[in-house]
Design a protein around this motif. Sequence first.
Motif, PDB file in Angstrom:
ATOM      1  N   ALA A   8      41.703  -0.065 -21.111  1.00 26.33           N
ATOM      2  CA  ALA A   8      41.401   0.320 -19.733  1.00 26.33           C
ATOM      3  C   ALA A   8      40.914   1.763 -19.707  1.00 26.33           C
ATOM      4  CB  ALA A   8      42.630   0.179 -18.855  1.00 26.33           C
ATOM      5  N   GLY A   9      40.024   2.039 -18.795  1.00 29.74           N
ATOM      6  CA  GLY A   9      39.595   3.414 -18.667  1.00 29.74           C
ATOM      7  C   GLY A   9      38.633   3.598 -17.514  1.00 29.74           C
ATOM      8  N   VAL A  10      38.890   4.622 -16.737  1.00 30.92           N
ATOM      9  CA  VAL A  10      37.997   5.017 -15.660  1.00 30.92           C
ATOM     10  C   VAL A  10      37.745   6.511 -15.796  1.00 30.92           C
ATOM     11  CG1 VAL A  10      38.735   3.223 -14.054  1.00 30.92           C
ATOM     12  CG2 VAL A  10      39.892   5.435 -14.024  1.00 30.92           C
ATOM     13  N   GLY A  11      36.651   6.941 -15.245  1.00 32.61           N
ATOM     14  CA  GLY A  11      36.361   8.361 -15.291  1.00 32.61           C
ATOM     15  C   GLY A  11      35.285   8.741 -14.297  1.00 32.61           C
ATOM     16  N   THR A  12      35.648   9.636 -13.404  1.00 30.82           N
ATOM     17  CA  THR A  12      34.711  10.150 -12.418  1.00 30.82           C
ATOM     18  C   THR A  12      34.674  11.664 -12.561  1.00 30.82           C
ATOM     19  OG1 THR A  12      35.366   8.377 -10.938  1.00 30.82           O
ATOM     20  CG2 THR A  12      34.141  10.185  -9.970  1.00 30.82           C
ATOM     21  N   PRO A  13      33.499  12.249 -12.711  1.00 27.61           N
ATOM     22  CA  PRO A  13      33.434  13.698 -12.878  1.00 27.61           C
ATOM     23  C   PRO A  13      33.718  14.447 -11.571  1.00 27.61           C
ATOM     24  CG  PRO A  13      31.228  12.756 -12.889  1.00 27.61           C
ATOM     25  CD  PRO A  13      32.190  11.601 -12.814  1.00 27.61           C
ATOM     26  N   TRP A  14      34.567  15.435 -11.674  1.00 31.98           N
ATOM     27  CA  TRP A  14      34.909  16.323 -10.558  1.00 31.98           C
ATOM     28  C   TRP A  14      35.245  17.699 -11.100  1.00 31.98           C
ATOM     29  CZ3 TRP A  14      35.057  15.429  -5.360  1.00 31.98           C
ATOM     30  CH2 TRP A  14      35.050  14.101  -4.926  1.00 31.98           C
ATOM     31  N   PRO A  15      34.832  18.752 -10.441  1.00 28.64           N
ATOM     32  CA  PRO A  15      35.434  20.046 -10.759  1.00 28.64           C
ATOM     33  C   PRO A  15      36.890  20.006 -10.296  1.00 28.64           C
ATOM     34  CG  PRO A  15      33.655  20.283  -9.122  1.00 28.64           C
ATOM     35  CD  PRO A  15      33.815  18.833  -9.416  1.00 28.64           C
ATOM     36  N   MET A  16      37.799  20.474 -11.095  1.00 31.65           N
ATOM     37  CA  MET A  16      39.225  20.332 -10.780  1.00 31.65           C
ATOM     38  C   MET A  16      39.600  20.939  -9.430  1.00 31.65           C
ATOM     39  SD  MET A  16      40.718  18.383 -12.852  1.00 31.65           S
ATOM     40  CE  MET A  16      42.359  18.574 -12.220  1.00 31.65           C
ATOM     41  N   VAL A  56      43.170   2.170 -26.809  1.00 28.75           N
ATOM     42  CA  VAL A  56      41.837   2.735 -26.992  1.00 28.75           C
ATOM     43  C   VAL A  56      41.704   3.947 -26.070  1.00 28.75           C
ATOM     44  CG1 VAL A  56      39.359   2.310 -26.830  1.00 28.75           C
ATOM     45  CG2 VAL A  56      40.905   0.476 -27.586  1.00 28.75           C
ATOM     46  N   GLY A  57      41.491   5.090 -26.655  1.00 31.98           N
ATOM     47  CA  GLY A  57      41.338   6.313 -25.881  1.00 31.98           C
ATOM     48  C   GLY A  57      39.885   6.748 -25.853  1.00 31.98           C
ATOM     49  N   SER A  58      39.693   8.046 -25.890  1.00 30.38           N
ATOM     50  CA  SER A  58      38.340   8.601 -25.914  1.00 30.38           C
ATOM     51  C   SER A  58      38.420  10.018 -26.464  1.00 30.38           C
ATOM     52  CB  SER A  58      37.744   8.618 -24.504  1.00 30.38           C
ATOM     53  OG  SER A  58      38.352   9.617 -23.730  1.00 30.38           O
ATOM     54  N   GLU A  59      37.251  10.644 -26.596  1.00 30.79           N
ATOM     55  CA  GLU A  59      37.261  12.044 -27.037  1.00 30.79           C
ATOM     56  C   GLU A  59      37.993  12.922 -26.032  1.00 30.79           C
ATOM     57  OE1 GLU A  59      33.727  11.673 -24.392  1.00 30.79           O
ATOM     58  OE2 GLU A  59      34.437  10.469 -26.045  1.00 30.79           O
ATOM     59  N   GLY A  60      38.154  12.405 -24.794  1.00 26.74           N
ATOM     60  CA  GLY A  60      38.900  13.135 -23.775  1.00 26.74           C
ATOM     61  C   GLY A  60      40.367  13.319 -24.117  1.00 26.74           C
ATOM     62  N   GLY A  61      40.871  12.579 -25.109  1.00 30.85           N
ATOM     63  CA  GLY A  61      42.235  12.782 -25.561  1.00 30.85           C
ATOM     64  C   GLY A  61      42.389  13.988 -26.471  1.00 30.85           C
ATOM     65  N   ARG A  62      41.261  14.566 -26.878  1.00 34.77           N
ATOM     66  CA  ARG A  62      41.292  15.712 -27.790  1.00 34.77           C
ATOM     67  C   ARG A  62      40.688  16.981 -27.196  1.00 34.77           C
ATOM     68  NH1 ARG A  62      40.242  13.643 -33.811  1.00 34.77           N
ATOM     69  NH2 ARG A  62      41.519  11.777 -33.698  1.00 34.77           N
ATOM     70  N   ILE A  63      39.646  16.802 -26.394  1.00 31.01           N
ATOM     71  CA  ILE A  63      38.960  17.970 -25.833  1.00 31.01           C
ATOM     72  C   ILE A  63      38.762  17.771 -24.333  1.00 31.01           C
ATOM     73  CG2 ILE A  63      37.749  18.547 -27.973  1.00 31.01           C
ATOM     74  CD1 ILE A  63      35.254  17.208 -26.767  1.00 31.01           C
ATOM     75  N   THR A  64      38.616  18.862 -23.630  1.00 31.62           N
ATOM     76  CA  THR A  64      38.347  18.799 -22.195  1.00 31.62           C
ATOM     77  C   THR A  64      36.894  19.188 -21.961  1.00 31.62           C
ATOM     78  OG1 THR A  64      40.627  19.401 -21.727  1.00 31.62           O
ATOM     79  CG2 THR A  64      39.048  19.662 -19.937  1.00 31.62           C
ATOM     80  N   LEU A  65      36.164  18.248 -21.391  1.00 36.41           N
ATOM     81  CA  LEU A  65      34.759  18.475 -21.104  1.00 36.41           C
ATOM     82  C   LEU A  65      34.592  19.019 -19.687  1.00 36.41           C
ATOM     83  CD1 LEU A  65      33.465  15.134 -22.614  1.00 36.41           C
ATOM     84  CD2 LEU A  65      33.335  17.399 -23.655  1.00 36.41           C
ATOM     85  N   PRO A  66      33.507  19.752 -19.417  1.00 38.53           N
ATOM     86  CA  PRO A  66      33.280  20.256 -18.058  1.00 38.53           C
ATOM     87  C   PRO A  66      33.237  19.113 -17.039  1.00 38.53           C
ATOM     88  CG  PRO A  66      31.747  21.268 -19.597  1.00 38.53           C
ATOM     89  CD  PRO A  66      32.465  20.183 -20.352  1.00 38.53           C
ATOM     90  N   ALA A  70      40.183  15.409 -14.688  1.00 40.73           N
ATOM     91  CA  ALA A  70      41.056  14.282 -14.337  1.00 40.73           C
ATOM     92  C   ALA A  70      41.061  13.240 -15.443  1.00 40.73           C
ATOM     93  CB  ALA A  70      40.609  13.659 -13.017  1.00 40.73           C
ATOM     94  N   VAL A  71      39.905  12.978 -16.012  1.00 39.22           N
ATOM     95  CA  VAL A  71      39.808  12.008 -17.103  1.00 39.22           C
ATOM     96  C   VAL A  71      40.559  12.511 -18.322  1.00 39.22           C
ATOM     97  CG1 VAL A  71      38.251  10.771 -18.640  1.00 39.22           C
ATOM     98  CG2 VAL A  71      37.571  11.210 -16.286  1.00 39.22           C
TER      99      VAL A  71
END
Length: 95
Positions: A8-16, A56-66, A70-71
């Motif tokens: 499972a995975g969702v991701g919507t870009p937002w400035p925090m 199943v994760g993503s690279e978001g489990g290791r680094i924080t992208l701009p 939230a993702v």
Amino acid sequence: MAGLVNNAGVGTPWPMELCPLDEFRWHLEVNVTGQLAVTQACLPLLKHARGRIVNVGSEGGRITLPFMGAVTASKHALVAVTGALRRPSSRPSPG
């Protein structure tokens, strides 16, 4: 051999600073809580069959992208949950 693949995975870009809290909670609910709920539901059968769990994760489990705070927060949390599940429990299984 039995197995569970949590993908499972969702991701919507937002400035925090602008991310609505409901949106942040939604990321956590789907990417972390949902995967844990499915795992807990399947765990008795997996233990009986000596099966495996793959989260199943993503690279978001290791680094924080701009714009992906939230993702990546949820993916970091999934890494922590996966690590905690890997450790043997000292409590007996319920039921």
